[in-house]
Enzyme design. Structure first.
Site, PDB file in Angstrom:
ATOM      1  N   LYS A  92     -20.255 -21.318   6.388  1.00  0.00           N
ATOM      2  CA  LYS A  92     -19.142 -22.252   6.624  1.00  0.00           C
ATOM      3  C   LYS A  92     -18.838 -22.330   8.124  1.00  0.00           C
ATOM      4  O   LYS A  92     -18.589 -23.398   8.668  1.00  0.00           O
ATOM      5  CB  LYS A  92     -17.908 -21.811   5.828  1.00  0.00           C
ATOM      6  CG  LYS A  92     -18.068 -22.101   4.344  1.00  0.00           C
ATOM      7  CD  LYS A  92     -17.108 -21.348   3.451  1.00  0.00           C
ATOM      8  CE  LYS A  92     -17.546 -21.562   1.989  1.00  0.00           C
ATOM      9  NZ  LYS A  92     -16.844 -20.709   1.036  1.00  0.00           N
ATOM     10  N   GLN A  97     -11.649 -16.995   0.867  1.00  0.00           N
ATOM     11  CA  GLN A  97     -12.923 -16.732   0.179  1.00  0.00           C
ATOM     12  C   GLN A  97     -12.686 -15.832  -1.035  1.00  0.00           C
ATOM     13  O   GLN A  97     -12.112 -14.753  -0.912  1.00  0.00           O
ATOM     14  CB  GLN A  97     -13.903 -16.069   1.170  1.00  0.00           C
ATOM     15  CG  GLN A  97     -15.291 -15.874   0.612  1.00  0.00           C
ATOM     16  CD  GLN A  97     -16.025 -17.195   0.342  1.00  0.00           C
ATOM     17  OE1 GLN A  97     -16.002 -18.101   1.155  1.00  0.00           O
ATOM     18  NE2 GLN A  97     -16.661 -17.295  -0.812  1.00  0.00           N
ATOM     19  N   ASP A 133     -10.159 -26.337  -0.756  1.00  0.00           N
ATOM     20  CA  ASP A 133     -10.956 -25.892  -1.897  1.00  0.00           C
ATOM     21  C   ASP A 133     -10.515 -26.607  -3.171  1.00  0.00           C
ATOM     22  O   ASP A 133     -11.209 -26.567  -4.183  1.00  0.00           O
ATOM     23  CB  ASP A 133     -10.762 -24.374  -2.093  1.00  0.00           C
ATOM     24  CG  ASP A 133     -12.054 -23.598  -1.907  1.00  0.00           C
ATOM     25  OD1 ASP A 133     -13.111 -24.237  -1.855  1.00  0.00           O
ATOM     26  OD2 ASP A 133     -11.976 -22.355  -1.822  1.00  0.00           O
TER      27      ASP A 133
END
Ligand code: NAP
Length: 285
Positions: free
Chosen positions: A53, A97, A120
């Site tokens: 990322k 994460q 997300d």
């Protein structure tokens, strides 16, 4: 005839090229989209995902911050960091994460992310908007799956789509997005009876179960579009999908490989969401 391969790698590169161009235009106006990633603990796979990322941000000209916290970080520390990022103007997208260490309440952390920075798409308000069909930041992997199906040129409207797997991060949102495209959707899971029979009725088959190579040709209708979300590490260190690629591709019309299918699309959709969030937060859309 073997199926046509849907290359998520190539499609992803093309979309990233468009994103990079847009970022350059924004940069000329003195503005950069910014992504913050929060990584807690030492999970090796998570470290790899976060590095990827970070690299994508760098390659596309985004501003990025990675906050690496030790496994022992307290819930309060994580929430304090998320709140700080919520109010930081240079940050337009926040990604925590997963998975988190067991002592941290995942729901509390995801709910703390500002809805408009939830790139997300896991915040309950974004999930709710997805369910009722309102505008929202879409979860990245499911959005990538829909993009891959669209690139086959196969019309989803009126088709029968079967989704195997009902997780909150893949199966459920994929089924909602397929319905948005006017497909007729059947969901399968670990308690489904006669699953191969149901799967064989699918014009579009999306598989997200986390069982290496379980779905072989006997689950595939001739000519179907097969999207393999699975990412499983084999004993020999190689990656394999949930679909038995060699067998299924002899029957399918279109198929995604693993690696190089859904995987690259997930990060690309994250970057797309961050760009969109940054434009919204700055009143540019
Ligand atoms: P998950 O949360 O473990 O959910 C798995 C789902 O599959 C559950 O709904 C489960 O059913 C169902 N299932 C398990 N075994 C089954 C079986 N034998 N027959 C039918 N259904 C079965 O997994 P996930 O997070 O959705 O991930 C699925 C796969 O996608 C994993 O390999 C993961 O690594 C991969 N993934 C890839 C990306 C990417 O970017 N490419 C992103 C996310 C996930 P029940 O609900 O009945 O338990």
């Amino acid at each position: 005839m073997a199926a046509e391969i849907i290359s998520g790698k190539l499609i992803s590169e093309e979309i990233r090229g468009n994103i990079a161009e847009e970022v350059q235009v924004l940069a000329s106006k003195g503005f950069r989209p910014g992504l913050a990633v929060v990584l807690i603990g030492e999970d090796p796979a998570s470290h790899v995902y976060v590095r990827n990322k970070e690299k994508a941000c760098h390659d596309l000209g985004f501003y990025s911050e990675v906050h690496r916290l030790p496994e022992t970080a307290s819930q309060e520390e994580v929430l304090t960091l998320v709140n700080k990022l919520n109010s930081q103007d240079s940050i337009h997208g926040i990604l925590v994460q997963l998975p988190l260490p067991k002592h941290i309440d995942e729901k509390a952390v995801l709910n703390a992310i500002a809805v408009e920075k939830d790139v997300d798409g896991f915040h309950p308000i974004n999930v709710g908007n997805l369910v009722i069909g309102d505008d929202s930041l879409l979860p990245c992997t499911p959005a990538g799956v829909i993009k891959l199906i669209k690139r086959t040129g196969i019309e989803m409207s009126g088709k029968h789509a079967v989704v195997i797997g009902r997780s909150n991060i893949v199966g459920k949102p994929v089924s909602l997005l397929l319905q948005r495209e006017n497909a007729t959707v059947t969901m399968c899971h670990s308690k489904t009876a006669n699953m191969a029979e149901i799967a064989r009725m699918a014009d579009i088959l999306v598989v997200a179960i986390g069982r290496a190579k379980m779905i072989d040709a006997s689950y595939v209708k001739p000519g179907a579009v097969v999207i393999d979300v699975g990412m499983n590490r084999l004993d020999n260190g190689k990656l394999a999908g949930d679909v038995d690629y060699d067998s299924a591709r002899e029957v399918a019309g279109y198929i995604t490989p693993v690696p190089g299918g859904v995987g690259p699309m997930t990060i690309t959709m994250l970057m797309k969401n961050t760009l969109l969030a940054s434009k919204r937060l700055n009143g540019l859309v």
